[in-house]
Design a protein around this motif. Sequence first.
Motif, PDB file in Angstrom:
ATOM      1  N   TYR A 179       4.302  11.092 -13.901  1.00 54.27           N
ATOM      2  CA  TYR A 179       3.477   9.809 -13.918  1.00 54.27           C
ATOM      3  C   TYR A 179       4.025   8.662 -13.499  1.00 54.27           C
ATOM      4  CZ  TYR A 179      -0.204  12.864 -16.099  1.00 54.27           C
ATOM      5  OH  TYR A 179      -1.025  13.919 -16.632  1.00 54.27           O
ATOM      6  N   LEU A 180       5.432   8.274 -13.973  1.00 54.91           N
ATOM      7  CA  LEU A 180       5.987   7.217 -13.621  1.00 54.91           C
ATOM      8  C   LEU A 180       6.609   7.078 -12.430  1.00 54.91           C
ATOM      9  CD1 LEU A 180       7.005   6.305 -17.303  1.00 54.91           C
ATOM     10  CD2 LEU A 180       5.237   5.294 -16.064  1.00 54.91           C
ATOM     11  N   VAL A 181       7.649   7.891 -11.915  1.00 54.74           N
ATOM     12  CA  VAL A 181       8.334   7.851 -10.918  1.00 54.74           C
ATOM     13  C   VAL A 181       7.585   7.424  -9.759  1.00 54.74           C
ATOM     14  CG1 VAL A 181      10.060   9.156  -9.465  1.00 54.74           C
ATOM     15  CG2 VAL A 181      10.342   9.043 -11.650  1.00 54.74           C
ATOM     16  N   PRO A 182       6.540   8.056  -9.275  1.00 55.03           N
ATOM     17  CA  PRO A 182       5.746   7.429  -8.124  1.00 55.03           C
ATOM     18  C   PRO A 182       5.447   6.143  -8.163  1.00 55.03           C
ATOM     19  CG  PRO A 182       4.848   9.750  -8.833  1.00 55.03           C
ATOM     20  CD  PRO A 182       6.003   9.220  -9.841  1.00 55.03           C
ATOM     21  N   LEU A 183       4.910   5.785  -9.109  1.00 56.08           N
ATOM     22  CA  LEU A 183       4.694   4.166  -9.347  1.00 56.08           C
ATOM     23  C   LEU A 183       5.824   3.368  -9.032  1.00 56.08           C
ATOM     24  CD1 LEU A 183       2.147   3.704 -12.235  1.00 56.08           C
ATOM     25  CD2 LEU A 183       1.719   3.245  -9.778  1.00 56.08           C
ATOM     26  N   LEU A 184       6.968   4.037  -9.544  1.00 55.91           N
ATOM     27  CA  LEU A 184       8.308   2.950  -9.375  1.00 55.91           C
ATOM     28  C   LEU A 184       8.805   3.102  -7.989  1.00 55.91           C
ATOM     29  CD1 LEU A 184       9.939   3.930 -12.875  1.00 55.91           C
ATOM     30  CD2 LEU A 184       8.677   1.987 -12.185  1.00 55.91           C
ATOM     31  N   LEU A 185       8.351   3.754  -7.188  1.00 58.90           N
ATOM     32  CA  LEU A 185       9.021   3.912  -5.835  1.00 58.90           C
ATOM     33  C   LEU A 185       8.545   2.790  -5.071  1.00 58.90           C
ATOM     34  CD1 LEU A 185       8.563   7.797  -5.092  1.00 58.90           C
ATOM     35  CD2 LEU A 185      10.661   6.561  -5.417  1.00 58.90           C
ATOM     36  N   PRO A 186       7.418   2.231  -4.805  1.00 61.15           N
ATOM     37  CA  PRO A 186       7.120   1.173  -4.101  1.00 61.15           C
ATOM     38  C   PRO A 186       7.171  -0.283  -4.976  1.00 61.15           C
ATOM     39  CG  PRO A 186       4.870   2.122  -4.773  1.00 61.15           C
ATOM     40  CD  PRO A 186       6.098   2.831  -5.270  1.00 61.15           C
ATOM     41  N   TYR A 187       7.643   0.088  -6.148  1.00 62.87           N
ATOM     42  CA  TYR A 187       7.642  -1.219  -6.894  1.00 62.87           C
ATOM     43  C   TYR A 187       8.432  -2.387  -6.354  1.00 62.87           C
ATOM     44  CZ  TYR A 187       6.925  -3.831 -11.197  1.00 62.87           C
ATOM     45  OH  TYR A 187       6.598  -4.870 -12.157  1.00 62.87           O
ATOM     46  N   LYS A 188       9.551  -2.173  -5.894  1.00 65.97           N
ATOM     47  CA  LYS A 188      10.680  -3.208  -5.592  1.00 65.97           C
ATOM     48  C   LYS A 188      10.181  -3.785  -4.446  1.00 65.97           C
ATOM     49  CE  LYS A 188      15.481  -3.815  -3.695  1.00 65.97           C
ATOM     50  NZ  LYS A 188      16.465  -3.193  -2.996  1.00 65.97           N
ATOM     51  N   GLY A 189       9.346  -3.029  -3.406  1.00 65.23           N
ATOM     52  CA  GLY A 189       9.075  -3.756  -2.257  1.00 65.23           C
ATOM     53  C   GLY A 189       7.932  -4.416  -2.378  1.00 65.23           C
ATOM     54  N   VAL A 190       7.017  -4.096  -3.449  1.00 64.49           N
ATOM     55  CA  VAL A 190       5.735  -4.845  -4.007  1.00 64.49           C
ATOM     56  C   VAL A 190       6.304  -6.364  -4.811  1.00 64.49           C
ATOM     57  CG1 VAL A 190       3.813  -5.007  -5.683  1.00 64.49           C
ATOM     58  CG2 VAL A 190       4.271  -2.904  -4.223  1.00 64.49           C
ATOM     59  N   ILE A 191       7.195  -6.063  -5.238  1.00 65.70           N
ATOM     60  CA  ILE A 191       7.853  -7.239  -6.013  1.00 65.70           C
ATOM     61  C   ILE A 191       8.530  -8.352  -4.948  1.00 65.70           C
ATOM     62  CG2 ILE A 191       9.790  -8.236  -7.381  1.00 65.70           C
ATOM     63  CD1 ILE A 191       9.565  -6.002  -8.999  1.00 65.70           C
ATOM     64  N   GLN A 192       9.120  -7.726  -3.838  1.00 67.91           N
ATOM     65  CA  GLN A 192       9.665  -8.611  -2.844  1.00 67.91           C
ATOM     66  C   GLN A 192       8.438  -9.136  -1.957  1.00 67.91           C
ATOM     67  OE1 GLN A 192      12.427  -5.901  -1.221  1.00 67.91           O
ATOM     68  NE2 GLN A 192      14.033  -6.429  -2.691  1.00 67.91           N
ATOM     69  N   GLY A 193       7.343  -8.626  -1.917  1.00 69.43           N
ATOM     70  CA  GLY A 193       6.277  -9.083  -1.270  1.00 69.43           C
ATOM     71  C   GLY A 193       6.204  -8.555   0.240  1.00 69.43           C
ATOM     72  N   LYS A 194       6.604  -7.307   0.430  1.00 69.20           N
ATOM     73  CA  LYS A 194       6.803  -6.711   1.933  1.00 69.20           C
ATOM     74  C   LYS A 194       5.320  -6.020   2.316  1.00 69.20           C
ATOM     75  CE  LYS A 194      11.638  -5.860   1.347  1.00 69.20           C
ATOM     76  NZ  LYS A 194      12.753  -4.497   1.667  1.00 69.20           N
ATOM     77  N   PRO A 195       4.800  -6.379   3.178  1.00 70.83           N
ATOM     78  CA  PRO A 195       3.233  -5.939   3.427  1.00 70.83           C
ATOM     79  C   PRO A 195       3.387  -4.726   3.918  1.00 70.83           C
ATOM     80  CG  PRO A 195       3.835  -8.048   5.050  1.00 70.83           C
ATOM     81  CD  PRO A 195       5.097  -7.685   4.305  1.00 70.83           C
ATOM     82  N   TYR A 196       4.345  -3.854   4.532  1.00 67.56           N
ATOM     83  CA  TYR A 196       4.520  -2.436   4.783  1.00 67.56           C
ATOM     84  C   TYR A 196       4.544  -1.615   3.562  1.00 67.56           C
ATOM     85  CZ  TYR A 196       5.685   1.953   6.929  1.00 67.56           C
ATOM     86  OH  TYR A 196       5.945   3.096   7.299  1.00 67.56           O
ATOM     87  N   THR A 197       5.250  -2.118   2.576  1.00 59.53           N
ATOM     88  CA  THR A 197       5.355  -1.565   1.203  1.00 59.53           C
ATOM     89  C   THR A 197       3.938  -1.445   0.516  1.00 59.53           C
ATOM     90  OG1 THR A 197       7.687  -2.034   1.067  1.00 59.53           O
ATOM     91  CG2 THR A 197       6.638  -1.209  -1.022  1.00 59.53           C
ATOM     92  N   HIS A 198       3.270  -2.794   0.567  1.00 57.63           N
ATOM     93  CA  HIS A 198       1.996  -2.818  -0.021  1.00 57.63           C
ATOM     94  C   HIS A 198       1.072  -1.696   0.644  1.00 57.63           C
ATOM     95  CE1 HIS A 198       3.475  -6.417  -1.734  1.00 57.63           C
ATOM     96  NE2 HIS A 198       2.227  -6.352  -2.546  1.00 57.63           N
ATOM     97  N   ALA A 199       1.081  -1.693   1.956  1.00 62.12           N
ATOM     98  CA  ALA A 199       0.181  -0.697   2.729  1.00 62.12           C
ATOM     99  C   ALA A 199       0.472   0.764   2.080  1.00 62.12           C
ATOM    100  CB  ALA A 199       0.411  -0.827   4.087  1.00 62.12           C
ATOM    101  N   TRP A 200       1.577   1.328   2.109  1.00 59.78           N
ATOM    102  CA  TRP A 200       2.038   2.670   1.676  1.00 59.78           C
ATOM    103  C   TRP A 200       1.680   2.953   0.309  1.00 59.78           C
ATOM    104  CZ3 TRP A 200       5.707   4.495  -1.434  1.00 59.78           C
ATOM    105  CH2 TRP A 200       7.072   3.915  -1.294  1.00 59.78           C
ATOM    106  N   ALA A 201       1.691   1.875  -0.489  1.00 61.35           N
ATOM    107  CA  ALA A 201       1.586   1.990  -1.873  1.00 61.35           C
ATOM    108  C   ALA A 201       0.131   2.366  -2.303  1.00 61.35           C
ATOM    109  CB  ALA A 201       1.829   0.414  -2.757  1.00 61.35           C
TER     110      ALA A 201
END
Length: 139
Positions: free
Chosen positions: A45-67
């Motif tokens: 339940y938690l690990v999949p949500l944490l995988l893209p979290y760093k990129g979302v915090i940094q504002g990376k568009p590619y990470t937002h797309a695959w999140a």
Amino acid sequence: MAPNTRFYRYLALGCHTLLIVWIIAWQFFLNKTLTYSPIFITLVYLVPLLLPYKGVIQGKPYTHAWANFVVLFYLMHGCTVAYAVPEERWYAAIEILLCVGMFVGCSAFARKRGRELGLGLKKLKQVMQEEKAHFEQGE
């Protein structure tokens, strides 16, 4: 960054953060029957949500797309629980609302920020013209 783009960034980041907090609260504190071990809950339940979290915090568009692919798992979970477990329907409704907010925020931010940075995909017509020009040059 345009104000409209910034709004979607914060919508995605806020819903993502709240979804993490909500999953922790729901699975560890609000759930009356622990049918799974805490390690299993954390991994599934938690690990999949944490995988893209760093990129979302940094504002990376590619990470937002695959999140968005990650958040679809939680949307399915929320819909399934809302349908199958009447006692937890309101918990699932909150999860669904956060998932929709995150999905909209991530999608719009990835698109708008990608265009601002010039990261968009070329149209097929333009790619074909470039390839034609490249191969005609070689002859």
